[in-house]
Design a protein around this motif. Structure first.
Motif, PDB file in Angstrom:
ATOM      1  N   ALA A  86       0.967  -1.242  -0.022  1.00 42.69           N
ATOM      2  CA  ALA A  86      -0.045   0.047  -0.075  1.00 42.69           C
ATOM      3  C   ALA A  86       0.941   1.311   0.018  1.00 42.69           C
ATOM      4  CB  ALA A  86      -0.839   0.111   1.093  1.00 42.69           C
ATOM      5  N   ILE A  87       2.132   1.238   0.640  1.00 39.47           N
ATOM      6  CA  ILE A  87       2.914   2.286   0.810  1.00 39.47           C
ATOM      7  C   ILE A  87       3.897   2.583  -0.561  1.00 39.47           C
ATOM      8  CG2 ILE A  87       4.924   3.153   1.918  1.00 39.47           C
ATOM      9  CD1 ILE A  87       3.664   1.975   4.609  1.00 39.47           C
ATOM     10  N   ASN A  88       4.338   1.351  -0.936  1.00 36.58           N
ATOM     11  CA  ASN A  88       5.097   1.515  -2.104  1.00 36.58           C
ATOM     12  C   ASN A  88       4.561   0.816  -3.553  1.00 36.58           C
ATOM     13  OD1 ASN A  88       7.619   2.176  -0.976  1.00 36.58           O
ATOM     14  ND2 ASN A  88       7.510   0.111   0.185  1.00 36.58           N
ATOM     15  N   TRP A  89       3.086   1.166  -3.725  1.00 34.63           N
ATOM     16  CA  TRP A  89       2.436   0.650  -4.704  1.00 34.63           C
ATOM     17  C   TRP A  89       3.111   1.008  -6.165  1.00 34.63           C
ATOM     18  CZ3 TRP A  89      -1.503  -2.420  -5.116  1.00 34.63           C
ATOM     19  CH2 TRP A  89      -2.123  -2.535  -6.412  1.00 34.63           C
ATOM     20  N   GLU A 117       8.152  -0.340  -7.168  1.00 35.93           N
ATOM     21  CA  GLU A 117       8.491  -1.919  -7.260  1.00 35.93           C
ATOM     22  C   GLU A 117       9.824  -2.235  -6.611  1.00 35.93           C
ATOM     23  OE1 GLU A 117       8.167  -5.092 -10.886  1.00 35.93           O
ATOM     24  OE2 GLU A 117       6.872  -3.411 -10.844  1.00 35.93           O
ATOM     25  N   ALA A 118      10.950  -1.428  -6.694  1.00 39.75           N
ATOM     26  CA  ALA A 118      12.180  -1.969  -6.287  1.00 39.75           C
ATOM     27  C   ALA A 118      11.971  -1.693  -4.589  1.00 39.75           C
ATOM     28  CB  ALA A 118      13.229  -0.947  -6.738  1.00 39.75           C
ATOM     29  N   GLY A 119      11.385  -0.807  -4.050  1.00 37.23           N
ATOM     30  CA  GLY A 119      11.315  -0.494  -2.617  1.00 37.23           C
ATOM     31  C   GLY A 119      10.371  -1.775  -2.063  1.00 37.23           C
ATOM     32  N   HIS A 120       9.244  -2.024  -2.912  1.00 39.85           N
ATOM     33  CA  HIS A 120       8.676  -3.479  -2.216  1.00 39.85           C
ATOM     34  C   HIS A 120       9.179  -4.657  -2.455  1.00 39.85           C
ATOM     35  CE1 HIS A 120       5.083  -5.698  -0.955  1.00 39.85           C
ATOM     36  NE2 HIS A 120       4.943  -6.299  -2.264  1.00 39.85           N
ATOM     37  N   GLN A 121      10.154  -4.815  -3.383  1.00 38.73           N
ATOM     38  CA  GLN A 121      10.998  -6.081  -3.449  1.00 38.73           C
ATOM     39  C   GLN A 121      11.798  -5.986  -2.254  1.00 38.73           C
ATOM     40  OE1 GLN A 121      10.353  -8.543  -5.629  1.00 38.73           O
ATOM     41  NE2 GLN A 121      11.924  -9.751  -4.685  1.00 38.73           N
ATOM     42  N   ARG A 122      12.401  -5.003  -1.941  1.00 41.79           N
ATOM     43  CA  ARG A 122      13.261  -5.089  -0.810  1.00 41.79           C
ATOM     44  C   ARG A 122      12.501  -5.552   0.495  1.00 41.79           C
ATOM     45  NH1 ARG A 122      15.385  -0.438  -3.050  1.00 41.79           N
ATOM     46  NH2 ARG A 122      14.007   0.870  -1.566  1.00 41.79           N
ATOM     47  N   ALA A 123      11.256  -5.087   0.742  1.00 45.25           N
ATOM     48  CA  ALA A 123      10.681  -5.430   1.884  1.00 45.25           C
ATOM     49  C   ALA A 123      10.066  -6.867   1.517  1.00 45.25           C
ATOM     50  CB  ALA A 123       9.207  -4.669   1.910  1.00 45.25           C
ATOM     51  N   ILE A 124       9.823  -7.430   0.606  1.00 35.13           N
ATOM     52  CA  ILE A 124       9.639  -8.845   0.278  1.00 35.13           C
ATOM     53  C   ILE A 124      10.985  -9.844   0.940  1.00 35.13           C
ATOM     54  CG2 ILE A 124       9.148 -10.590  -1.191  1.00 35.13           C
ATOM     55  CD1 ILE A 124       7.476  -8.677  -2.912  1.00 35.13           C
ATOM     56  N   GLU A 125      12.177  -9.290   0.372  1.00 37.18           N
ATOM     57  CA  GLU A 125      13.235 -10.000   0.657  1.00 37.18           C
ATOM     58  C   GLU A 125      13.636 -10.068   2.101  1.00 37.18           C
ATOM     59  OE1 GLU A 125      16.233  -8.130  -1.909  1.00 37.18           O
ATOM     60  OE2 GLU A 125      15.096  -8.783  -3.691  1.00 37.18           O
ATOM     61  N   ASN A 126      13.314  -8.840   2.728  1.00 40.84           N
ATOM     62  CA  ASN A 126      13.520  -8.661   4.304  1.00 40.84           C
ATOM     63  C   ASN A 126      12.798  -9.441   5.003  1.00 40.84           C
ATOM     64  OD1 ASN A 126      15.709  -6.826   3.963  1.00 40.84           O
ATOM     65  ND2 ASN A 126      14.409  -5.153   4.206  1.00 40.84           N
ATOM     66  N   TYR A 127      11.061  -9.604   4.456  1.00 49.92           N
ATOM     67  CA  TYR A 127      10.419 -10.256   5.394  1.00 49.92           C
ATOM     68  C   TYR A 127      10.668 -11.906   5.174  1.00 49.92           C
ATOM     69  CZ  TYR A 127       5.904 -12.431   6.767  1.00 49.92           C
ATOM     70  OH  TYR A 127       5.054 -13.024   7.448  1.00 49.92           O
ATOM     71  N   ARG A 128      11.195 -12.481   4.042  1.00 52.30           N
ATOM     72  CA  ARG A 128      11.405 -13.620   3.770  1.00 52.30           C
ATOM     73  C   ARG A 128      12.706 -14.162   4.496  1.00 52.30           C
ATOM     74  NH1 ARG A 128      10.543 -15.745  -2.049  1.00 52.30           N
ATOM     75  NH2 ARG A 128      10.212 -17.807  -0.758  1.00 52.30           N
TER      76      ARG A 128
END
Length: 87
Positions: free
Chosen positions: A59-62, A65-76
């Motif tokens: 929702a924040i990084n709609w 895409e690069a910022g959201h991909q970093r969040a996915i990697e950090n979460y995983r």
């Protein structure tokens, strides 16, 4: 992702509220903007749960895409299956 905490998951109504969309819109976004086993988990054909931390980040990084991909990697990386085993 079996070690995912139950508190990280939410129903479609809550995910839709976070993304500010209609709950039926989530169905259209699955497979396009939302990735299975990343943004949502399908336990059965009628039971789908959304990963709250990643939905909130989306929702924040709609449009970032690069910022959201970093969040996915950090979460995983924080999941138990991705931690190194202590000897």
């Amino acid at each position: 992702m079996s070690e995912m905490k139950e508190t990280d998951l939410c129903h479609k109504a809550e995910a839709a509220k976070i993304l500010q969309c209609h709950p039926d819109t989530l169905k259209r976004w699955r497979g396009k903007k939302l990735i299975e086993n990343i943004h949502y988990v399908q336990r059965s054909p009628r039971s789908i749960r959304y990963v709250r931390p990643l939905i909130e980040d989306l929702a924040i990084n709609w449009n970032n895409e690069a910022g959201h991909q970093r969040a996915i990697e950090n979460y995983r990386a924080g999941l138990l299956s991705n931690r190194k085993k202590k000897r």
